[in-house]
Write a protein that holds these residues in place. Structure first.
Motif, PDB file in Angstrom:
ATOM      1  N   THR A  89      -2.572  -6.065 -12.705  1.00  0.00           N
ATOM      2  CA  THR A  89      -2.151  -7.125 -11.781  1.00  0.00           C
ATOM      3  C   THR A  89      -1.678  -8.351 -12.561  1.00  0.00           C
ATOM      4  OG1 THR A  89      -4.458  -7.856 -11.596  1.00  0.00           O
ATOM      5  CG2 THR A  89      -3.601  -6.441  -9.840  1.00  0.00           C
ATOM      6  N   ILE A 125      -3.523   0.356 -12.794  1.00  0.00           N
ATOM      7  CA  ILE A 125      -2.796  -0.770 -12.217  1.00  0.00           C
ATOM      8  C   ILE A 125      -3.141  -2.048 -12.964  1.00  0.00           C
ATOM      9  CG2 ILE A 125      -2.502  -2.228 -10.171  1.00  0.00           C
ATOM     10  CD1 ILE A 125      -2.737   0.182  -8.428  1.00  0.00           C
ATOM     11  N   ILE A 163      -5.180  -3.601   0.701  1.00  0.00           N
ATOM     12  CA  ILE A 163      -4.527  -3.588  -0.611  1.00  0.00           C
ATOM     13  C   ILE A 163      -5.547  -3.352  -1.723  1.00  0.00           C
ATOM     14  CG2 ILE A 163      -3.313  -5.038  -2.300  1.00  0.00           C
ATOM     15  CD1 ILE A 163      -1.709  -6.217  -0.033  1.00  0.00           C
ATOM     16  N   ALA A 222      -8.439  -4.312 -10.036  1.00  0.00           N
ATOM     17  CA  ALA A 222      -7.420  -3.697 -10.905  1.00  0.00           C
ATOM     18  C   ALA A 222      -8.041  -3.223 -12.218  1.00  0.00           C
ATOM     19  CB  ALA A 222      -6.304  -4.696 -11.178  1.00  0.00           C
ATOM     20  N   SER A 275      -6.490   0.227  -1.789  1.00  0.00           N
ATOM     21  CA  SER A 275      -5.369   1.034  -2.264  1.00  0.00           C
ATOM     22  C   SER A 275      -5.286   0.987  -3.793  1.00  0.00           C
ATOM     23  CB  SER A 275      -4.071   0.521  -1.639  1.00  0.00           C
ATOM     24  OG  SER A 275      -2.978   1.316  -2.011  1.00  0.00           O
ATOM     25  N   ILE A 276      -5.528  -0.175  -4.362  1.00  0.00           N
ATOM     26  CA  ILE A 276      -5.547  -0.310  -5.827  1.00  0.00           C
ATOM     27  C   ILE A 276      -6.676   0.514  -6.407  1.00  0.00           C
ATOM     28  CG2 ILE A 276      -5.957  -1.942  -7.725  1.00  0.00           C
ATOM     29  CD1 ILE A 276      -4.602  -4.092  -6.004  1.00  0.00           C
ATOM     30  N   SER A 285      -5.961   4.257  -6.526  1.00  0.00           N
ATOM     31  CA  SER A 285      -4.840   4.714  -7.357  1.00  0.00           C
ATOM     32  C   SER A 285      -5.328   5.510  -8.562  1.00  0.00           C
ATOM     33  CB  SER A 285      -4.020   3.506  -7.837  1.00  0.00           C
ATOM     34  OG  SER A 285      -3.008   3.922  -8.735  1.00  0.00           O
ATOM     35  N   LEU A 324       1.505  -4.787 -10.549  1.00  0.00           N
ATOM     36  CA  LEU A 324       1.597  -5.463  -9.249  1.00  0.00           C
ATOM     37  C   LEU A 324       1.711  -6.955  -9.533  1.00  0.00           C
ATOM     38  CD1 LEU A 324       1.447  -5.462  -6.150  1.00  0.00           C
ATOM     39  CD2 LEU A 324      -1.044  -5.458  -6.338  1.00  0.00           C
ATOM     40  N   SER A 359      -7.625  -8.479  -5.674  1.00  0.00           N
ATOM     41  CA  SER A 359      -6.811  -7.446  -6.328  1.00  0.00           C
ATOM     42  C   SER A 359      -7.007  -7.488  -7.836  1.00  0.00           C
ATOM     43  CB  SER A 359      -5.326  -7.637  -5.986  1.00  0.00           C
ATOM     44  OG  SER A 359      -5.077  -7.356  -4.628  1.00  0.00           O
ATOM     45  N   THR A 370       0.833  -1.211   0.000  1.00  0.00           N
ATOM     46  CA  THR A 370       0.000   0.000   0.000  1.00  0.00           C
ATOM     47  C   THR A 370       0.864   1.256   0.000  1.00  0.00           C
ATOM     48  OG1 THR A 370      -0.174  -0.137   2.421  1.00  0.00           O
ATOM     49  CG2 THR A 370      -1.960  -1.107   1.130  1.00  0.00           C
ATOM     50  N   SER A 429      -6.237  -7.245 -15.553  1.00  0.00           N
ATOM     51  CA  SER A 429      -5.579  -8.367 -14.902  1.00  0.00           C
ATOM     52  C   SER A 429      -4.984  -9.295 -15.951  1.00  0.00           C
ATOM     53  CB  SER A 429      -6.589  -9.133 -14.034  1.00  0.00           C
ATOM     54  OG  SER A 429      -6.011 -10.312 -13.512  1.00  0.00           O
ATOM     55  N   ILE A 441       2.208   1.796  -3.564  1.00  0.00           N
ATOM     56  CA  ILE A 441       1.176   2.349  -4.451  1.00  0.00           C
ATOM     57  C   ILE A 441       0.978   3.832  -4.173  1.00  0.00           C
ATOM     58  CG2 ILE A 441      -1.289   2.298  -5.020  1.00  0.00           C
ATOM     59  CD1 ILE A 441      -1.211  -0.726  -4.535  1.00  0.00           C
TER      60      ILE A 441
END
Length: 218
Positions: free
Chosen positions: A174, A172, A161, A189, A164-165, A168, A143, A185, A126, A192, A129
């Motif tokens: 993943t 992001i 987490i 995201a 946090s994604i 952002s 990530l 996640s 975190t 992915s 990021i």
């Protein structure tokens, strides 16, 4: 409940008076007016509790809209600067860097070393990021983590987490585990990838691919 796969799965030692979590579909046998659950999988003890907590958090975040496609940010066709969040241990970072440099040597890569397993990873990931989001030159965050068991990947199902994604401002991507591994996640995201290698290919259009794009421009 009925579990047709039980006899062929010797790892599932079902005995009386143990707590289990089952997954399956409801079946109604009209002739006898009987309702049964056709079991597709069984989780025992701690594993069952972990999976249950995963589903509860997933449903909670889904209701909040964190997985909605309307929040997904577009990944640039030609990202100039990419930040990779992963552990320096293992081959994941090396593989991503090698593929990007081979396909698109013009991309600048910035590496942020963090643990990718254990409770300490929550703070480190975190923080990474958040730190990257303070920069104005990064176009994409990857990530990444190599494969592992469901428990090994549990860190990427942690609410801190995932949020946090979602928060952002930088897209992001993943790349966690292997093709069959899915974490929260991945759901939140912007995109992915099934493997770290695929993530590298997604964000690094080769020179030949870029030339094809240019030829399509009228």
């Amino acid at each position: 409940c009925v579990y047709f796969n039980y006899s062929s799965n010797s790892t599932n030692q079902v005995v009386e008076n143990i707590e289990v979590i089952i997954f399956g579909s409801i079946n109604y046998y009209r002739k006898k007016g009987r309702v049964q659950v056709v079991v597709s999988d069984i989780h025992f003890g701690k594993d069952g509790k972990i999976w249950h907590n995963f589903l509860v958090l997933k449903n909670k975040l889904k209701k909040e809209g964190l997985f909605d496609s309307k929040h997904k940010k577009e990944i640039s066709l030609i990202p100039e600067n990419i930040a990779i969040i992963s552990s320096k241990q293992g081959a994941v970072v090396h593989d991503i860097k090698s593929i990007i440099k081979r396909r698109a040597p013009f991309i600048n890569i910035y590496f942020f070393d963090t643990p990718v397993q254990g409770d300490d990873a929550i703070l480190f990931i975190t923080k990474a990021i958040n730190e990257i989001n303070k920069r104005t030159d990064i176009n994409l965050i990857i990530l990444a983590r190599g494969g592992g068991s469901f428990e090994d990947l549990m860190i990427f199902n942690k609410e801190e987490i995932v949020r946090s994604i979602f928060a952002s401002k930088i897209p992001i991507l993943t790349a966690i585990g292997h093709q069959t591994d899915i974490t929260l996640s991945d759901f939140v995201a912007d995109k992915s990838a099934s493997t770290p290698s695929e993530a590298a290919e997604i964000c690094s259009s080769s020179k030949s691919e870029l030339l094809m794009e240019l030829n399509l421009i009228e």
